[in-house]
Scaffold this active site. Structure first.
Site, PDB file in Angstrom:
ATOM      1  CB  ALA A 162      -0.877  -0.004   1.249  1.00 17.05           C
ATOM      2  N   GLY A 218       0.667  -5.117   0.726  1.00 20.72           N
ATOM      3  CA  GLY A 218      -0.493  -5.221  -0.157  1.00 20.72           C
ATOM      4  C   GLY A 218      -0.168  -5.872  -1.494  1.00 20.72           C
ATOM      5  CD  GLU A 237      -1.994  -7.812   2.732  1.00 19.34           C
ATOM      6  OE1 GLU A 237      -1.734  -6.644   2.365  1.00 19.34           O
ATOM      7  OE2 GLU A 237      -2.513  -8.069   3.818  1.00 19.34           O
ATOM      8  CD  GLU A 283       1.871  -5.499   5.571  1.00 18.72           C
ATOM      9  OE1 GLU A 283       2.721  -6.388   5.787  1.00 18.72           O
ATOM     10  OE2 GLU A 283       1.094  -5.514   4.598  1.00 18.72           O
TER      11      GLU A 283
HETATM   12  N1  CO8 Z   1       4.546   3.302  -0.687  1.00 20.77           N
HETATM   13  C1  CO8 Z   1       4.936   4.478  -1.220  1.00 20.77           C
HETATM   14  N2  CO8 Z   1       6.122   4.656  -1.849  1.00 20.77           N
HETATM   15  C2  CO8 Z   1       6.933   3.584  -1.940  1.00 20.77           C
HETATM   16  C3  CO8 Z   1       6.591   2.325  -1.421  1.00 20.77           C
HETATM   17  C4  CO8 Z   1       5.319   2.205  -0.759  1.00 20.77           C
HETATM   18  N3  CO8 Z   1       4.890   1.044  -0.262  1.00 20.77           N
HETATM   19  N4  CO8 Z   1       7.617   1.478  -1.644  1.00 20.77           N
HETATM   20  C5  CO8 Z   1       8.552   2.167  -2.300  1.00 20.77           C
HETATM   21  N5  CO8 Z   1       8.149   3.453  -2.484  1.00 20.77           N
HETATM   22  C6  CO8 Z   1       8.874   4.532  -3.149  1.00 20.77           C
HETATM   23  C7  CO8 Z   1      10.031   5.040  -2.299  1.00 20.77           C
HETATM   24  O1  CO8 Z   1       9.578   5.954  -1.331  1.00 20.77           O
HETATM   25  C8  CO8 Z   1      10.917   5.658  -3.344  1.00 20.77           C
HETATM   26  O2  CO8 Z   1      10.380   6.910  -3.697  1.00 20.77           O
HETATM   27  P1  CO8 Z   1      11.386   8.193  -3.912  1.00 20.77           P
HETATM   28  O3  CO8 Z   1      12.255   7.791  -5.071  1.00 20.77           O
HETATM   29  O4  CO8 Z   1      10.439   9.312  -4.224  1.00 20.77           O
HETATM   30  O5  CO8 Z   1      12.160   8.346  -2.649  1.00 20.77           O
HETATM   31  C9  CO8 Z   1      10.722   4.757  -4.551  1.00 20.77           C
HETATM   32  O6  CO8 Z   1       9.505   4.030  -4.318  1.00 20.77           O
HETATM   33  C10 CO8 Z   1      11.846   3.739  -4.712  1.00 20.77           C
HETATM   34  O7  CO8 Z   1      11.977   3.054  -3.496  1.00 20.77           O
HETATM   35  P2  CO8 Z   1      13.381   2.913  -2.707  1.00 20.77           P
HETATM   36  O8  CO8 Z   1      14.274   4.056  -3.026  1.00 20.77           O
HETATM   37  O9  CO8 Z   1      13.068   2.663  -1.283  1.00 20.77           O
HETATM   38  O10 CO8 Z   1      13.952   1.594  -3.427  1.00 20.77           O
HETATM   39  P3  CO8 Z   1      14.933   0.522  -2.786  1.00 20.77           P
HETATM   40  O11 CO8 Z   1      15.334  -0.376  -3.903  1.00 20.77           O
HETATM   41  O12 CO8 Z   1      15.998   1.167  -1.987  1.00 20.77           O
HETATM   42  O13 CO8 Z   1      14.006  -0.306  -1.745  1.00 20.77           O
HETATM   43  C11 CO8 Z   1      12.040  -1.493  -1.060  1.00 20.77           C
HETATM   44  C12 CO8 Z   1      12.939  -1.051  -2.234  1.00 20.77           C
HETATM   45  C13 CO8 Z   1      12.801  -2.481  -0.170  1.00 20.77           C
HETATM   46  C14 CO8 Z   1      10.823  -2.169  -1.669  1.00 20.77           C
HETATM   47  C15 CO8 Z   1      11.635  -0.253  -0.221  1.00 20.77           C
HETATM   48  O14 CO8 Z   1      11.148   0.739  -1.107  1.00 20.77           O
HETATM   49  C16 CO8 Z   1      10.568  -0.546   0.790  1.00 20.77           C
HETATM   50  O15 CO8 Z   1      10.875  -1.089   1.836  1.00 20.77           O
HETATM   51  N6  CO8 Z   1       9.318  -0.143   0.499  1.00 20.77           N
HETATM   52  C17 CO8 Z   1       8.212  -0.290   1.427  1.00 20.77           C
HETATM   53  C18 CO8 Z   1       7.724  -1.723   1.478  1.00 20.77           C
HETATM   54  C19 CO8 Z   1       6.626  -1.870   2.505  1.00 20.77           C
HETATM   55  O16 CO8 Z   1       6.834  -1.641   3.688  1.00 20.77           O
HETATM   56  N7  CO8 Z   1       5.450  -2.291   2.054  1.00 20.77           N
HETATM   57  C20 CO8 Z   1       4.288  -2.480   2.912  1.00 20.77           C
HETATM   58  C21 CO8 Z   1       3.466  -1.239   2.910  1.00 20.77           C
HETATM   59  S1  CO8 Z   1       2.150  -1.325   4.086  1.00 20.77           S
HETATM   60  C22 CO8 Z   1       0.977  -2.298   3.329  1.00 20.77           C
HETATM   61  O17 CO8 Z   1       1.139  -2.755   2.229  1.00 20.77           O
HETATM   62  C23 CO8 Z   1      -0.262  -2.543   4.124  1.00 20.77           C
HETATM   63  C24 CO8 Z   1      -1.387  -3.111   3.265  1.00 20.77           C
HETATM   64  C25 CO8 Z   1      -2.684  -3.000   4.027  1.00 20.77           C
HETATM   65  C26 CO8 Z   1      -3.088  -1.572   4.199  1.00 20.77           C
HETATM   66  C27 CO8 Z   1      -4.281  -1.412   5.040  1.00 20.77           C
HETATM   67  C28 CO8 Z   1      -4.776   0.008   4.994  1.00 20.77           C
HETATM   68  C29 CO8 Z   1      -4.883   0.709   6.229  1.00 20.77           C
END
Ligand code: CO8
Length: 260
Positions: free
Chosen positions: A66, A111, A114, A134
């Site tokens: 998400a 997500g 999921e 998460e």
């Molecule tokens: N949301 C928003 N932006 C994201 C997300 C995300 N989930 N993942 C990556 N991005 C963005 C980064 O912020 C970055 O943006 P910018 O270039 O503007 O800084 C861009 O994508 C590239 O990402 P990274 O620079 O971080 O790339 P890396 O190769 O260094 O890392 C990762 C890749 C490991 C995937 C890292 O980006 C990461 O850890 N992302 C988050 C993953 C995460 O925690 N996902 C779970 C999210 S919570 C969820 O899914 C809950 C679902 C249920 C929701 C219920 C609703 C209430």
């Protein structure tokens, strides 16, 4: 509705939806979910579509979860509403009557995992990573991960993934039954499309009956499941395609299923 966050294509009875926010690693924001939901409705209403394939734009990510920028601003009620919205859409995906294949081409996190878990099966590229991170954000999965993952790989394996938030490489995800097949990234889509075409060439009635029998049977006792299978079997026998399939075998030729 015009699509800005997904690409929706249909060719030769196969629909393909590409999550298309590569700058955010295809993270699921509210607009993307609305577009995805709209595309699913179109697919559900199109009897010619036999298979759906889901993938992510770019070479790095299927869906990285998400959208955390949206999520970070939610209060508890907004979070519940958004979680329900995501769950409803992912349940709509799971209950499509046609087979759905996830072509996971990189990160499938939160997500994104999921979403893939609600597909009928997953092919992944060698660089794919699966996880429910998460817990590292101080929250828990909210789009069905605490429910679908244990049903697929067992409670203990699922709990370890959910409690640690660790990411599993594709090969490990295959070992524990999340993924059916792992291939090189450059071959992923060709491989998925080959399987999709093979499925799309089968009888429309029997494909739908097979999916329904498996899915409905998973939530009931064996005797009820066997009843479900009998009913689904008899529906197939009433179809033109079953006449074609059995006749073709007896006449030693390839069947030509017309979808009736
Ligand atoms: N949301 C928003 N932006 C994201 C997300 C995300 N989930 N993942 C990556 N991005 C963005 C980064 O912020 C970055 O943006 P910018 O270039 O503007 O800084 C861009 O994508 C590239 O990402 P990274 O620079 O971080 O790339 P890396 O190769 O260094 O890392 C990762 C890749 C490991 C995937 C890292 O980006 C990461 O850890 N992302 C988050 C993953 C995460 O925690 N996902 C779970 C999210 S919570 C969820 O899914 C809950 C679902 C249920 C929701 C219920 C609703 C209430």
């Amino acid at each position: 509705m015009s699509y800005e966050n997904i690409i929706f294509e249909t060719q030769d009875k196969i629909a393909k939806i590409t999550f298309n926010r590569p700058k955010a690693l295809n993270a699921l924001n509210a607009d993307l979910l609305d577009e995805f939901s709209n595309a699913l409705d179109k697919i559900a209403g199109d009897e010619d579509i036999r298979v759906l394939v889901l993938t992510g734009a770019g070479e790095k990510s299927f869906v990285a979860g998400a959208d955390i920028t949206e999520l970070a601003a939610f209060n508890a009620l907004q979070a519940k509403v958004f979680a329900q919205k995501g769950q409803n859409i992912i349940s709509k995906l799971q209950s499509l009557s046609i087979p759905v294949i996830a072509a996971v081409n990189g990160f499938a996190l939160g997500g994104g995992s999921e979403m893939a878990l609600a597909c009928d099966f997953i092919y992944a590229s060698e660089n794919a990573m699966f996880g429910l991170p998460e817990i590292t954000l101080g929250i828990i999965p909210g789009f069905g991960g605490t429910q679908r993952l244990p049903r697929l790989i067992g409670a203990n394996m699922a709990k370890e993934m959910i409690f640690t938030g660790k990411m599993l490489p594709a090969a490990e995800a295959r070992e524990i039954g999340i993924v059916n097949k792992v291939v090189a990234l450059e071959n992923l889509m060709a491989d998925v499309m080959k399987t999709a075409k093979s499925i799309a060439a089968k009888g429309k009635v029997s494909l739908r009956a097979a999916k329904q029998a498996v899915n409905r049977g998973l939530n009931v006792d064996l005797a009820t499941g066997l009843d479900i299978e009998c009913d689904a079997f008899s529906i197939c026998m009433a179809s033109e395609d079953s006449k074609e399939g059995t006749s073709a075998f007896l006449e030693k030729r390839k069947p030509e299923f017309k979808g009736n």
